[in-house]
Design an enzyme around this catalytic site. Structure first.
Site, PDB file in Angstrom:
ATOM      1  N   GLN A  37      -9.958  -2.629   2.713  1.00  0.00           N
ATOM      2  CA  GLN A  37      -9.602  -3.236   4.002  1.00  0.00           C
ATOM      3  C   GLN A  37      -9.612  -2.294   5.315  1.00  0.00           C
ATOM      4  O   GLN A  37      -9.092  -2.703   6.419  1.00  0.00           O
ATOM      5  CB  GLN A  37      -8.383  -4.054   3.857  1.00  0.00           C
ATOM      6  CG  GLN A  37      -7.186  -2.787   3.464  1.00  0.00           C
ATOM      7  CD  GLN A  37      -5.719  -3.625   3.136  1.00  0.00           C
ATOM      8  OE1 GLN A  37      -5.570  -3.951   2.058  1.00  0.00           O
ATOM      9  NE2 GLN A  37      -4.729  -3.765   4.182  1.00  0.00           N
ATOM     10  N   ALA A  91       3.916   3.977   0.865  1.00  0.00           N
ATOM     11  CA  ALA A  91       4.698   4.632   2.060  1.00  0.00           C
ATOM     12  C   ALA A  91       5.615   3.795   2.536  1.00  0.00           C
ATOM     13  O   ALA A  91       5.873   3.179   3.722  1.00  0.00           O
ATOM     14  CB  ALA A  91       3.833   4.861   3.146  1.00  0.00           C
ATOM     15  N   SER A 124       6.869   0.410  10.482  1.00  0.00           N
ATOM     16  CA  SER A 124       5.420   0.426   9.855  1.00  0.00           C
ATOM     17  C   SER A 124       5.140   1.783   9.167  1.00  0.00           C
ATOM     18  O   SER A 124       5.439   2.841   9.706  1.00  0.00           O
ATOM     19  CB  SER A 124       4.498   0.244  11.077  1.00  0.00           C
ATOM     20  OG  SER A 124       2.992   0.643  10.669  1.00  0.00           O
ATOM     21  N   MET A 147       0.735  -1.232  -0.021  1.00  0.00           N
ATOM     22  CA  MET A 147      -0.053   0.069   0.026  1.00  0.00           C
ATOM     23  C   MET A 147       0.995   1.353  -0.098  1.00  0.00           C
ATOM     24  O   MET A 147       0.449   2.291   0.316  1.00  0.00           O
ATOM     25  CB  MET A 147      -1.049   0.045   1.278  1.00  0.00           C
ATOM     26  CG  MET A 147      -1.919  -1.144   1.151  1.00  0.00           C
ATOM     27  SD  MET A 147      -3.560  -1.039   2.081  1.00  0.00           S
ATOM     28  CE  MET A 147      -2.764  -0.537   3.623  1.00  0.00           C
ATOM     29  N   HIS A 184       9.577  -3.005   3.266  1.00  0.00           N
ATOM     30  CA  HIS A 184       9.205  -3.138   2.051  1.00  0.00           C
ATOM     31  C   HIS A 184      10.338  -3.458   1.009  1.00  0.00           C
ATOM     32  O   HIS A 184      10.232  -4.525   0.257  1.00  0.00           O
ATOM     33  CB  HIS A 184       8.585  -1.940   1.246  1.00  0.00           C
ATOM     34  CG  HIS A 184       7.170  -1.540   2.018  1.00  0.00           C
ATOM     35  ND1 HIS A 184       6.990  -0.688   2.915  1.00  0.00           N
ATOM     36  CD2 HIS A 184       5.898  -2.217   2.123  1.00  0.00           C
ATOM     37  CE1 HIS A 184       5.877  -0.271   3.360  1.00  0.00           C
ATOM     38  NE2 HIS A 184       5.146  -1.409   2.880  1.00  0.00           N
TER      39      HIS A 184
HETATM   40  O1  PAF Z   1       0.148  -5.690   3.934  1.00  0.00           O
HETATM   41  C1  PAF Z   1      -0.579  -4.541   2.897  1.00  0.00           C
HETATM   42  O2  PAF Z   1       0.265  -3.725   2.855  1.00  0.00           O
HETATM   43  C2  PAF Z   1      -1.684  -4.932   2.438  1.00  0.00           C
HETATM   44  O3  PAF Z   1      -2.593  -5.601   3.500  1.00  0.00           O
HETATM   45  C3  PAF Z   1      -1.627  -5.654   1.156  1.00  0.00           C
HETATM   46  C4  PAF Z   1      -1.291  -7.138   1.336  1.00  0.00           C
HETATM   47  C5  PAF Z   1      -0.976  -4.998   0.228  1.00  0.00           C
HETATM   48  C6  PAF Z   1      -2.994  -5.719   0.602  1.00  0.00           C
HETATM   49  O4  PAF Z   1      -3.944  -4.613   0.398  1.00  0.00           O
END
Ligand code: PAF
Length: 270
Positions: free
Chosen positions: A55, A26, A178, A24, A31
C-alpha cells in the site's frame, strides 16, 4: 497477550465472538480507542501489526515508517488485546499475489495521488479478514476514504464481516493523531493544527449555507500563508467521495496538505 507470527499459530476459537483491529503499528491513542471498543463488544480481541508494503506507492515512506514492536505489544496488552498477529512479509505475500482492485470511492483523492495505494489496502484487508475471520473489524475515520473503500469492498464482494468506524482522536490543539506526526519538526508541529481549524471553518460555512467555494478558497489562502502546500481540500459526498454542494446526504470536508516533507490528511463531518 499471545503473539502469532504465522497464520497457523493464530488458531482462533470460532465459538467466540472475535473483534479485529488491523494496524500498521506505531500505536497512538487512536489505535487504543479501537482496541478498547473491540474489547467492550467481543469475547476475543485480535489485532494485527503488519506494515503492508503493497500500500506504499513508489517513493513513499515504507522503509522509514515508524516501527517499535515491543512498545506496541505492551500498549496492546494494556488495553486488553488477546492475540497479536504480527506476520512477516513472506507469510502474507508468499508470491506475487492476486489483488483486489477497488473502484468507486477509491478513484479520487488519495487514489489519484498514491497509485496502487487502495489496491494494497483492499488486498491486505481482505486477506486479513480471511485469515482472522472476525465478526467485527474496527477502523479509524482519520483515513476517511479508506473507510469508504473498505465499506464498498465488503458490500461489493459480499464479505461476511461487520465494520465499525470510530471518530478521529485528536491532540489537545486539534491535530489528528497519526503515526506519521513524528516526521514533523518542532516548528511544523506548531502550525500543523491549522489544517483541522480550516476543515472546521469550511464545515461551519457549509452548515450556515455560505458559499463553499469561497470558504474553500479562504481556507486554502490561510493554509498557504502559514506555509502549507495544498494537495486537495474539498467537500465530498461521504459515500461516493464525489465533490458535492448538497447536504441532504452526509458530506465530509476532506483535506491533504504538505508541511515540509510531511503529508498530513484529515477530514471532518459537515
Ligand atoms: O489503516 C491502516 O493502518 C492500514 O491501512 C491497514 C487498514 C491496517 C491496512 O494495512
Amino acid at each position: 497477550l499471545r503473539i502469532a507470527r504465522t497464520i497457523a499459530e493464530l488458531a482462533l476459537d470460532y465459538s467466540q465472538r472475535i473483534g479485529f483491529v488491523p494496524t500498521m503499528g506505531a500505536f497512538h491513542e487512536g489505535h487504543l480507542v479501537l482496541m478498547r471498543e473491540a474489547k467492550a463488544h467481543n469475547d476475543v480481541v485480535v489485532a494485527s501489526l503488519f506494515v503492508n508494503p503493497t500500500q506504499f506507492a513508489g517513493g513513499e515512506d515504507f522503509d522509514t515508517y515508524p516501527r517499535d514492536e515491543s512498545r506496541d505489544f505492551g500498549l496492546a496488552e494494556s488495553v486488553g488485546v488477546d492475540v497479536m498477529f504480527a506476520p512477516g512479509v513472506d507469510e502474507i505475500y508468499p508470491r506475487n499475489t492476486t489483488t483486489v482492485v477497488p473502484r468507486g470511492a477509491a478513484i479520487k483523492w488519495e487514489g489519484e495521488r498514491r497509485p496502487g495505494h487502495f489496491e494494497g489496502v483492499a488486498t491486505v484487508v481482505l486477506k486479513l479478514f480471511n485469515i482472522v475471520r472476525p465478526n467485527t473489524a474496527y477502523f479509524g475515520l482519520k483515513d476517511f476514504q479508506q473507510c469508504a473503500v473498505l465499506r464498498q469492498m465488503v458490500a461489493d464482494l459480499n464479505i461476511p464481516v461487520h465494520l465499525e468506524f470510530l471518530e478521529t482522536v485528536r491532540e489537545a490543539d486539534g491535530l489528528a493523531m497519526s503515526s506519521r506526526n513524528v516526521y514533523l519538526s518542532a516548528e511544523e508541529r506548531k502550525v500543523a493544527p491549522l489544517l483541522y481549524r480550516e476543515l472546521e471553518s469550511v464545515g461551519d460555512a457549509a452548515r450556515r449555507g455560505d458559499s463553499i467555494e469561497e470558504a474553500l478558497a479562504f481556507s486554502c489562502e490561510r493554509l498557504v500563508a502559514a506555509g502549507f502546500r495544498i494537495d486537495y481540500l474539498e467537500v465530498v459526498d461521504a459515500n461516493s467521495l464525489e465533490p458535492t454542494r448538497r447536504f441532504s446526504a452526509p458530506a465530509r470536508v476532506v483535506g491533504a496538505v504538505w508541511l515540509g516533507r510531511t503529508r498530513l490528511i484529515d477530514n471532518l463531518a459537515v
